[in-house]
Design a protein around this motif. Structure first.
Motif, PDB file in Angstrom:
ATOM      1  N   PRO A 226       3.063 -11.641   1.757  1.00 23.69           N
ATOM      2  CA  PRO A 226       3.813 -11.939   0.527  1.00 23.69           C
ATOM      3  C   PRO A 226       5.003 -11.033   0.268  1.00 23.69           C
ATOM      4  O   PRO A 226       6.002 -11.484  -0.290  1.00 23.69           O
ATOM      5  N   GLY A 227       4.911  -9.771   0.633  1.00 25.00           N
ATOM      6  CA  GLY A 227       6.071  -8.942   0.347  1.00 25.00           C
ATOM      7  C   GLY A 227       5.853  -7.484   0.687  1.00 25.00           C
ATOM      8  O   GLY A 227       4.728  -6.982   0.689  1.00 25.00           O
ATOM      9  N   ASP A 228       6.964  -6.786   0.979  1.00 24.63           N
ATOM     10  CA  ASP A 228       6.911  -5.348   1.211  1.00 24.63           C
ATOM     11  C   ASP A 228       6.386  -4.651  -0.044  1.00 24.63           C
ATOM     12  O   ASP A 228       6.633  -5.112  -1.169  1.00 24.63           O
ATOM     13  N   PHE A 229       5.720  -3.543   0.153  1.00 21.35           N
ATOM     14  CA  PHE A 229       5.172  -2.715  -0.932  1.00 21.35           C
ATOM     15  C   PHE A 229       4.067  -3.416  -1.721  1.00 21.35           C
ATOM     16  O   PHE A 229       3.742  -2.999  -2.829  1.00 21.35           O
ATOM     17  N   THR A 230       3.540  -4.527  -1.180  1.00 21.66           N
ATOM     18  CA  THR A 230       2.358  -5.105  -1.819  1.00 21.66           C
ATOM     19  C   THR A 230       1.139  -4.318  -1.358  1.00 21.66           C
ATOM     20  O   THR A 230       1.198  -3.569  -0.401  1.00 21.66           O
TER      21      THR A 230
END
Lengths: 83, 132
Positions: free
Chosen positions: A77-81
């Motif tokens: 889903p996304g970086d830093f998740t």
């Protein structure tokens, strides 16, 4: 594999890996609904090119350049998740 | 691959992931702004604008041998992914002469599909092998 030059936007090439796109003249946007059904086990993976970050450099990756190797392609889903 | 730019990938790798993995992430972190590739692979969530946890095993011929897709809150099991890759590699090496039954992992016995195995799998494979 990866290369430093020619970094553009990620895009499907419009065909499976190792084969020429069939409908060259049709914009990718219009073929999405059709190409979505291309995902089936036992069938060729849709080819794509995508910009990326690897070993301290910005690169461009084309899936078909990995023919001859096993590939693990992971979406998230996304970086830093957190997960 | 995610919808983040390669610039954000660099920041995530340099500032966080390199603290989890020595030397940082060893494979390319790909950017799919707009989810064009994710759409073709059926993992782009248009409503949320992000890609779900899709994982595809692609063999040396470019053929998709397996895939798994999870919603964002649940993480993957990388050991299971490696087990599947090892199983598909074994199948490829034996050119389909062997098959890996439920619960197979490296070192455990395989099945050799033939007419003689019809109705005899119960002799070759025990239910507990699915769990050990």
């Amino acid at each position: 594999m990866t290369e430093k030059s020619a970094i553009g936007c990620a895009r499907p090439t419009g065909g499976p890996v190792g084969e020429e796109p069939k409908d060259v003249g049709i914009p990718v946007q219009q073929t999405h609904k059709e190409t979505q059904t291309m995902i089936k086990v036992g069938k060729k993976a849709p080819d794509f090119v995508a910009p990326g970050y690897h070993n301290g450099d910005f690169t461009s990756v084309k899936l078909s350049e990995y023919l001859g190797k096993w590939v693990l392609l992971c979406f998230y889903p996304g970086d830093f998740t957190f997960v | 691959m995610s919808i983040d730019s390669q610039f954000v990938h660099k920041m995530w790798n340099d500032h966080e992931l390199s603290k989890m993995v020595e030397g940082g992430i060893p494979y390319p972190m790909l950017s799919d702004a707009g989810g064009k590739v994710g759409t073709v692979y059926g993992v782009y969530d248009e409503d949320a604008g992000v890609e779900t946890r899709g994982r595809f095993i692609i063999d040396p011929d470019g053929v998709i041998q397996a895939y798994e897709v999870l919603t964002p809150p649940v993480g993957r099991n990388i050991n299971e992914t490696f087990r599947q890759v090892q199983a598909f590699q074994l199948i490829r090496e034996t050119k389909g002469g062997e098959a890996t039954p439920s619960g197979w992992k490296p070192g455990k016995s395989t099945l050799k599909p033939s007419i003689n195995l019809v109705g005899k799998v119960w002799e070759e494979w025990k239910t507990k092998q699915a769990f050990d």
